[in-house]
Design an enzyme around this catalytic site. Structure first.
Site: not given
Ligand code: AMP
Length: 385
Positions: A25, A87, A184, A206
């Site tokens: 992850d 990211k 994800e 999330d």
């Protein structure tokens, strides 16, 4: 799908030799690596027992590269050379990064992608991500006692081709063989074994430290499809900390967080975060801020007060969830399961809101920080056979 070359002709692996696979992850705030051993998926800790690797990389003039907690600690002292949340820049050019001016980095527009000038030279987001991946690869190889054959790396469902390619490039630089990139939310669904059902429609909620993502997935004959995604890239646990800090200031007639010296701001935000996390398992939390004119300021926050402070933020997540459902042309009644991902879903106010909105108990048995890596590890395990 990328096929894994397990062995060269004439070099076939011994029949009982394990092919080591892992799930990674690669997160905005934290990254982690998990693997399946004796049919049980588990996240792998570093030598200090920590599962989460802060996605922070610091470059030093002597060429040293520091990754994780130690880099995070140095962030305040060496902001130009300490890259956080890289990211956000993957596969992006300078014009794509709206917040560039507000960040402490010296950006240059590299060919096809932004680059960051550091004391060790220019670093692209791909290189920074590769340094994070290398760290995780070494962790896994030390722990498993051999080289990794391949990994499944997770990416946000909304990542475009450039962002996905940048992730693959980072893996190549890190000497990591990518079996597959996995969305994800799909990884989270796999972690809960939802792929074992024949069909279903799932919502993956999330809520992390700095971002919120909601995804609607449909499962048909064992294959997940992303029906819609939504969320808010500037909404997460940090905002709840800020709300608590603002409340603390109001209790002590301080104009606001900005009225405090930077060191006190950091202390208050850390106290706010501790109080927030304590309220996930306690009814009240005591806060203390040392060093205001030689005094300590204290306050006690109750769950009910926190629920009030956090309500507008939680409401924004539910608005995004409603929009994602509408985009998928679904109603809550058509959702067969809801999965919680991200450390902030430990907050009872988040769980309550999700339960109320979807009208069902969300799946939350797995550690919400590890769900995505665990799903990726299960998938990697299948792909290497
Ligand atoms: P982490 O899981 O450490 O990456 O943290 C992501 C976010 O989850 C941060 O904003 C944390 O404060 C939050 N978080 C972690 N544990 C808890 C908890 N027990 N209760 C509420 N929030 C939490």
């Amino acid at each position: 799908m990328a096929l894994l070359q397990i062995s060269e002709p004439g070099q076939s692996a011994a029949p009982h030799q394990h092919r080591l696979a892992a799930g990674i992850d690669l997160g905005t705030t934290n990254s982690l690596i998990a693997t399946v051993q004796s049919a049980v998926p588990r996240a792998l800790p570093d030598e200090n027992g920590a599962m989460l690797l802060p996605s922070v990389v610091r470059y030093l003039a002597d060429g040293d590269i520091v990754v994780g907690r130690a880099a995070q600690v140095a962030q305040a002292d060496d902001p130009h050379n300490t890259i956080v949340s890289v990211k956000r820049f993957m596969g992006r050019s300078l014009s794509d990064v709206k917040e560039a001016a507000a960040l402490p980095y010296h950006f240059t527009d590299g060919p096809g992608m932004i680059s960051i000038s550091t004391v060790a030279g220019a670093r692209s987001p791909v290189q920074v991500s590769a340094d994070i991946l290398s760290n995780l690869r070494r962790r896994a190889e030390d722990s498993l006692g051999g080289p990794l054959s391949g990994v499944v790396i997770t990416v946000p469902a909304y990542f475009d081709d450039a962002q996905r390619q940048a992730t693959k490039d980072a893996a190549r630089l890190a000497n990591v063989t990518v079996l597959r990139l996995l969305n994800e939310p799909t990884a989270a669904a796999i972690a809960y074994g939802l792929d074992k059902a024949a069909e279903g429609t799932f919502a993956i909620y999330d809520l992390g430290g700095g971002t919120f993502d909601i995804s609607i997935l449909s499962l048909t004959r064992g294959v997940f499809e992303v029906l819609s995604t939504g969320g808010d890239s500037a909404l997460g646990g940090d905002d709840f900390d800020s709300a608590i800090a603002a409340w603390f200031c109001s209790q002590h007639a301080i104009a606001g967080l900005e009225a405090l010296a930077p060191r006190l701001q950091r202390s208050l935000l850390a106290a706010a975060r501790s109080a927030k996390e304590a309220l996930s398992s306690h009814e009240t939390a005591d806060m203390r801020l040392d060093g205001i004119n030689g005094h300590a300021l204290t306050a006690t926050l109750t769950r009910a007060q926190f629920a009030e402070l956090g309500a507008p933020l939680i409401a924004r997540t539910i608005t995004a969830a409603r929009r994602a459902l509408r985009d998928a042309r679904l109603s809550t009644a058509q959702i067969t399961g809801v999965v919680l991902v991200g450390g902030s879903t430990r907050m009872p106010i988040a769980r309550d809101a999700v339960r109320d909105f979807f009208g069902m108990e969300p799946l939350a048995d797995l550690d919400p920080d590890q769900v995505v890596a665990i799903g990726a590890a299960l998938q990697a395990n299948i792909l290497v056979g």
